[in-house]
Design a protein around this motif. Structure first.
Motif, PDB file in Angstrom:
ATOM      1  N   ALA A 187       0.875  -1.271   0.086  1.00 55.62           N
ATOM      2  CA  ALA A 187      -0.052  -0.213   0.067  1.00 55.62           C
ATOM      3  C   ALA A 187       0.849   1.430   0.096  1.00 55.62           C
ATOM      4  CB  ALA A 187      -0.950  -0.038   1.240  1.00 55.62           C
ATOM      5  N   ARG A 188       2.241   1.250   0.578  1.00 50.35           N
ATOM      6  CA  ARG A 188       3.008   2.260   0.712  1.00 50.35           C
ATOM      7  C   ARG A 188       3.374   2.925  -0.768  1.00 50.35           C
ATOM      8  NH1 ARG A 188       6.440  -0.524   5.477  1.00 50.35           N
ATOM      9  NH2 ARG A 188       4.772  -0.600   6.845  1.00 50.35           N
ATOM     10  N   ARG A 189       3.275   1.828  -1.863  1.00 48.89           N
ATOM     11  CA  ARG A 189       3.593   2.241  -3.157  1.00 48.89           C
ATOM     12  C   ARG A 189       2.259   3.108  -3.799  1.00 48.89           C
ATOM     13  NH1 ARG A 189       3.629  -1.868  -6.641  1.00 48.89           N
ATOM     14  NH2 ARG A 189       5.170  -1.016  -8.184  1.00 48.89           N
ATOM     15  N   VAL A 190       1.307   3.147  -3.171  1.00 48.95           N
ATOM     16  CA  VAL A 190       0.033   3.892  -3.495  1.00 48.95           C
ATOM     17  C   VAL A 190      -0.253   3.348  -4.899  1.00 48.95           C
ATOM     18  CG1 VAL A 190       0.125   6.003  -1.896  1.00 48.95           C
ATOM     19  CG2 VAL A 190       1.462   6.023  -4.067  1.00 48.95           C
ATOM     20  N   PRO A 191      -0.315   2.011  -5.319  1.00 48.58           N
ATOM     21  CA  PRO A 191      -0.808   1.545  -6.553  1.00 48.58           C
ATOM     22  C   PRO A 191      -1.954   2.128  -7.148  1.00 48.58           C
ATOM     23  CG  PRO A 191      -1.222  -0.130  -5.082  1.00 48.58           C
ATOM     24  CD  PRO A 191      -0.451   0.942  -4.250  1.00 48.58           C
ATOM     25  N   ASP A 192      -2.829   2.434  -6.419  1.00 49.69           N
ATOM     26  CA  ASP A 192      -4.407   3.204  -7.012  1.00 49.69           C
ATOM     27  C   ASP A 192      -4.302   4.433  -7.393  1.00 49.69           C
ATOM     28  OD1 ASP A 192      -5.370   0.383  -6.736  1.00 49.69           O
ATOM     29  OD2 ASP A 192      -5.917   0.800  -4.656  1.00 49.69           O
ATOM     30  N   THR A 193      -3.092   5.031  -7.491  1.00 47.97           N
ATOM     31  CA  THR A 193      -3.154   6.462  -7.907  1.00 47.97           C
ATOM     32  C   THR A 193      -3.462   6.687  -9.356  1.00 47.97           C
ATOM     33  OG1 THR A 193      -1.115   6.809  -6.461  1.00 47.97           O
ATOM     34  CG2 THR A 193      -1.530   8.346  -8.346  1.00 47.97           C
ATOM     35  N   ASP A 194      -4.031   7.682  -9.600  1.00 53.49           N
ATOM     36  CA  ASP A 194      -4.356   8.061 -10.956  1.00 53.49           C
ATOM     37  C   ASP A 194      -2.905   8.739 -11.644  1.00 53.49           C
ATOM     38  OD1 ASP A 194      -6.963   7.570  -9.895  1.00 53.49           O
ATOM     39  OD2 ASP A 194      -7.919   9.353 -10.820  1.00 53.49           O
ATOM     40  N   TRP A 195      -2.101   7.766 -11.696  1.00 44.95           N
ATOM     41  CA  TRP A 195      -0.639   8.116 -12.334  1.00 44.95           C
ATOM     42  C   TRP A 195      -0.629   9.094 -13.574  1.00 44.95           C
ATOM     43  CZ3 TRP A 195       2.705   6.905  -9.053  1.00 44.95           C
ATOM     44  CH2 TRP A 195       2.842   5.788  -8.066  1.00 44.95           C
ATOM     45  N   HIS A 196       0.079  10.010 -13.423  1.00 46.90           N
ATOM     46  CA  HIS A 196       0.458  10.825 -14.320  1.00 46.90           C
ATOM     47  C   HIS A 196      -0.703  11.555 -14.989  1.00 46.90           C
ATOM     48  CE1 HIS A 196       4.157   8.851 -14.285  1.00 46.90           C
ATOM     49  NE2 HIS A 196       3.804   7.311 -14.768  1.00 46.90           N
ATOM     50  N   VAL A 197      -1.712  11.741 -14.408  1.00 44.10           N
ATOM     51  CA  VAL A 197      -2.907  12.626 -15.037  1.00 44.10           C
ATOM     52  C   VAL A 197      -2.292  14.185 -14.960  1.00 44.10           C
ATOM     53  CG1 VAL A 197      -4.741  11.094 -14.518  1.00 44.10           C
ATOM     54  CG2 VAL A 197      -4.098  12.678 -12.672  1.00 44.10           C
ATOM     55  N   ALA A 198      -1.457  14.618 -14.136  1.00 47.26           N
ATOM     56  CA  ALA A 198      -1.212  16.149 -14.259  1.00 47.26           C
ATOM     57  C   ALA A 198      -0.251  16.138 -15.422  1.00 47.26           C
ATOM     58  CB  ALA A 198      -0.450  16.417 -13.005  1.00 47.26           C
ATOM     59  N   ARG A 199       0.398  15.047 -15.609  1.00 48.29           N
ATOM     60  CA  ARG A 199       1.552  15.319 -16.979  1.00 48.29           C
ATOM     61  C   ARG A 199       0.677  15.269 -18.092  1.00 48.29           C
ATOM     62  NH1 ARG A 199       6.935  11.324 -17.433  1.00 48.29           N
ATOM     63  NH2 ARG A 199       7.780  12.172 -19.259  1.00 48.29           N
ATOM     64  N   LEU A 200      -0.410  14.507 -18.218  1.00 49.93           N
ATOM     65  CA  LEU A 200      -1.230  14.453 -19.392  1.00 49.93           C
ATOM     66  C   LEU A 200      -2.013  15.713 -19.596  1.00 49.93           C
ATOM     67  CD1 LEU A 200      -3.268  11.029 -19.263  1.00 49.93           C
ATOM     68  CD2 LEU A 200      -1.917  11.920 -20.865  1.00 49.93           C
ATOM     69  N   TYR A 201      -2.469  16.230 -18.376  1.00 52.46           N
ATOM     70  CA  TYR A 201      -3.409  17.458 -18.487  1.00 52.46           C
ATOM     71  C   TYR A 201      -2.736  18.962 -18.477  1.00 52.46           C
ATOM     72  CZ  TYR A 201      -7.850  14.821 -18.272  1.00 52.46           C
ATOM     73  OH  TYR A 201      -8.756  13.848 -18.529  1.00 52.46           O
ATOM     74  N   GLU A 202      -1.562  19.123 -17.731  1.00 53.35           N
ATOM     75  CA  GLU A 202      -1.097  20.255 -17.422  1.00 53.35           C
ATOM     76  C   GLU A 202      -0.528  21.156 -18.649  1.00 53.35           C
ATOM     77  OE1 GLU A 202       0.048  20.570 -12.834  1.00 53.35           O
ATOM     78  OE2 GLU A 202       1.418  19.643 -14.215  1.00 53.35           O
ATOM     79  N   PRO A 203       0.089  20.251 -19.822  1.00 53.29           N
ATOM     80  CA  PRO A 203       0.466  20.912 -20.945  1.00 53.29           C
ATOM     81  C   PRO A 203      -0.664  21.531 -21.385  1.00 53.29           C
ATOM     82  CG  PRO A 203       1.797  18.946 -20.738  1.00 53.29           C
ATOM     83  CD  PRO A 203       0.530  18.861 -19.428  1.00 53.29           C
ATOM     84  N   LEU A 204      -1.870  20.717 -21.673  1.00 52.75           N
ATOM     85  CA  LEU A 204      -3.181  21.209 -22.397  1.00 52.75           C
ATOM     86  C   LEU A 204      -3.832  22.155 -21.686  1.00 52.75           C
ATOM     87  CD1 LEU A 204      -4.584  17.610 -22.888  1.00 52.75           C
ATOM     88  CD2 LEU A 204      -3.078  18.920 -24.701  1.00 52.75           C
ATOM     89  N   ALA A 205      -3.711  22.221 -20.476  1.00 51.19           N
ATOM     90  CA  ALA A 205      -4.163  23.458 -19.544  1.00 51.19           C
ATOM     91  C   ALA A 205      -3.594  24.654 -19.838  1.00 51.19           C
ATOM     92  CB  ALA A 205      -4.344  23.248 -18.149  1.00 51.19           C
ATOM     93  N   GLN A 206      -2.331  24.535 -20.095  1.00 50.50           N
ATOM     94  CA  GLN A 206      -1.389  25.708 -20.342  1.00 50.50           C
ATOM     95  C   GLN A 206      -1.793  26.448 -21.769  1.00 50.50           C
ATOM     96  OE1 GLN A 206       2.693  25.225 -19.953  1.00 50.50           O
ATOM     97  NE2 GLN A 206       3.351  27.392 -19.964  1.00 50.50           N
ATOM     98  N   GLU A 207      -1.851  25.298 -22.649  1.00 48.85           N
ATOM     99  CA  GLU A 207      -2.183  25.737 -24.062  1.00 48.85           C
ATOM    100  C   GLU A 207      -3.427  26.426 -24.091  1.00 48.85           C
ATOM    101  OE1 GLU A 207      -3.409  23.033 -27.740  1.00 48.85           O
ATOM    102  OE2 GLU A 207      -1.745  22.267 -26.694  1.00 48.85           O
ATOM    103  N   LEU A 208      -4.382  25.988 -23.434  1.00 46.76           N
ATOM    104  CA  LEU A 208      -5.838  26.505 -23.593  1.00 46.76           C
ATOM    105  C   LEU A 208      -6.082  27.511 -22.717  1.00 46.76           C
ATOM    106  CD1 LEU A 208      -7.803  23.118 -23.941  1.00 46.76           C
ATOM    107  CD2 LEU A 208      -7.112  24.581 -25.602  1.00 46.76           C
TER     108      LEU A 208
END
Length: 259
Positions: free
Chosen positions: A36-57
């Protein structure tokens, strides 16, 4: 300690990433199972997906520091079930998506612990989220909230078989206008790379259902992505080649929110 970050944009779109956080307090981690300390149920990398698009838009972005294992920001503060009758992980999860316990025996959170987590982590996030929606609506006359999520493509505890790649949720049409849902569906129908469903297993969690009030000028949509389409689900490693393709579709979906 700052429990979240909010980047304010210039258009009437707020992207919320409530399960992006990976941090666990030391005292909490000490009570948890090693896996559990590996937090496997994280929504991994969603900020990396969205933040470039947010900056663009020009969109706003809000994301937490802490893992969903501390407190689930996409659940109501009173802990009531989102999908009554189905197995869920809950407001302060004690099991993971694999159905296994997160805590060492006897170390699960009690009511006082959960209350502290709500006050420390849940409430500040939601106050900021509500405040940013109010700002956007005041400036633009409307606001759209996009709740970005991802999950493993196979989670037997939650659903049978393989999850579709793109899972749009609008609380069965209650959290946004019919026109916006139609526009988003048209984008997904217009491509052939990914399969998709609208208001399937994931209809939108607390954030989508609570803040999506189209009659009051605030619309909300949840997108649950299958992680296999932009990362390796076992190692949690980002896959740039796959991610670029997913971002192209997300970009078009977000543009619908600004049309």
């Amino acid at each position: 300690m700052d429990t979240f970050t909010l980047t304010r944009g210039r258009v009437p779109l707020l992207i919320s990433l409530p399960h992006n956080g990976t941090w666990l307090p030391d005292d909490l981690a000490a009570r948890m199972q090693p896996e559990a300390r590996r937090v496997p149920d994280t929504d991994w990398h969603v900020a990396r997906l969205y933040e470039p698009l947010a900056q663009e838009l020009g969109a706003s972005v809000i994301k937490p520091l802490a893992s969903r294992y501390v407190v689930d920001l996409n659940r109501p503060a009173d802990g009531h079930a989102l999908y009554p009758g189905r197995r869920e992980t809950g407001l302060a999860p004690t099991i993971g998506f694999d159905g296994q316990p997160l805590y060492l025996n006897g170390q699960e959170p009690d009511a006082d612990d959960i209350h502290r987590r709500v006050e420390t982590w849940w409430r500040p996030y939601h106050l900021a989220l509500a405040g940013e929606l109010a700002r956007l609506k005041a400036e633009h006359g409307r606001a759209v909230l996009w709740d970005g999520h991802s999950i493993k493509s196979h989670v037997p505890m939650l659903f049978e078989g393989r999850l579709p790649d793109f899972n749009l949720g609008t609380a069965d049409g209650a959290s946004c206008s019919a026109d916006l849902q139609w526009s988003l569906t048209r984008v997904l129908e217009g491509q052939r790379r990914y399969d998709f469903v609208v208001n399937g297993r994931f209809k939108g969690g607390h954030i989508t259902r609570h803040y999506g009030q189209p009659a009051e000028g605030v619309q909300a949509v949840q997108l649950e992505l299958a992680q296999c389409q932009y990362m390796d689900e076992e190692s949690f490693a980002w896959d740039e080649a796959k991610a670029v393709q997913v971002q192209a579709i997300i970009r078009e979906l977000l543009r619908c929110c600004l049309a």
